[in-house]
Motif scaffolding. Structure first.
Motif, PDB file in Angstrom:
ATOM      1  N   ARG A  21       0.918  -1.062  -0.056  1.00 59.07           N
ATOM      2  CA  ARG A  21       0.119   0.048  -0.024  1.00 59.07           C
ATOM      3  C   ARG A  21       0.925   1.221  -0.020  1.00 59.07           C
ATOM      4  O   ARG A  21       0.663   2.319  -0.806  1.00 59.07           O
ATOM      5  N   ARG A  22       1.933   1.113   0.700  1.00 54.02           N
ATOM      6  CA  ARG A  22       2.985   2.438   0.641  1.00 54.02           C
ATOM      7  C   ARG A  22       3.633   2.718  -0.562  1.00 54.02           C
ATOM      8  O   ARG A  22       3.774   3.716  -1.040  1.00 54.02           O
ATOM      9  N   ASP A  23       4.065   1.577  -1.242  1.00 55.98           N
ATOM     10  CA  ASP A  23       4.499   1.709  -2.608  1.00 55.98           C
ATOM     11  C   ASP A  23       3.542   2.159  -3.758  1.00 55.98           C
ATOM     12  O   ASP A  23       3.886   2.890  -4.413  1.00 55.98           O
ATOM     13  N   ARG A  27       3.635   5.963  -5.784  1.00 56.13           N
ATOM     14  CA  ARG A  27       3.577   6.062  -7.096  1.00 56.13           C
ATOM     15  C   ARG A  27       2.272   7.159  -7.435  1.00 56.13           C
ATOM     16  O   ARG A  27       2.451   7.606  -8.496  1.00 56.13           O
ATOM     17  N   GLU A  28       1.388   7.057  -6.704  1.00 54.49           N
ATOM     18  CA  GLU A  28       0.251   7.776  -7.283  1.00 54.49           C
ATOM     19  C   GLU A  28      -0.118   9.005  -6.535  1.00 54.49           C
ATOM     20  O   GLU A  28      -1.093   9.967  -6.866  1.00 54.49           O
ATOM     21  N   ARG A  29       0.890   9.573  -5.748  1.00 53.13           N
ATOM     22  CA  ARG A  29       0.807  10.813  -5.139  1.00 53.13           C
ATOM     23  C   ARG A  29       0.940  11.832  -6.016  1.00 53.13           C
ATOM     24  O   ARG A  29       1.526  11.898  -7.151  1.00 53.13           O
ATOM     25  N   ARG A  30       0.241  13.026  -5.793  1.00 51.97           N
ATOM     26  CA  ARG A  30       0.074  13.948  -6.579  1.00 51.97           C
ATOM     27  C   ARG A  30       1.332  15.074  -6.439  1.00 51.97           C
ATOM     28  O   ARG A  30       2.236  14.958  -5.372  1.00 51.97           O
ATOM     29  N   PRO A  31       1.732  15.666  -7.512  1.00 51.81           N
ATOM     30  CA  PRO A  31       3.063  16.498  -7.330  1.00 51.81           C
ATOM     31  C   PRO A  31       2.499  17.676  -6.205  1.00 51.81           C
ATOM     32  O   PRO A  31       1.471  17.918  -5.887  1.00 51.81           O
TER      33      PRO A  31
END
Length: 66
Positions: A21-23, A27-31
């Motif tokens: 879940r952390r990985d 990867r999906e975090r917003r700038p």
């Protein structure tokens, strides 16, 4: 010779799930957006730290142009 079979217990499965879940979240975090400059990124009005826009309208206008 007997091969050793490693069985996962609840703690191992929870750790593996947390890492997955952390990985995915990384990867999906917003700038994070532009850095603080002391001025609104849209209208150049002076701003105190850590503000980057003087109001939501300026942020929306800036985002639309990006």
């Amino acid at each position: 010779m007997l091969e050793t079979v490693q069985l996962m217990d609840d703690s191992d499965r929870a750790t593996a799930h947390e890492e997955l879940r952390r990985d995915i979240a990384l990867r999906e975090r917003r700038p994070e957006g532009p850095p603080y400059t002391g001025q609104c990124h849209n209208c150049d009005a002076p701003l105190p730290p850590p503000m980057r826009w003087c109001d939501p309208d300026c942020r929306t206008d800036w985002s639309a142009r990006q």
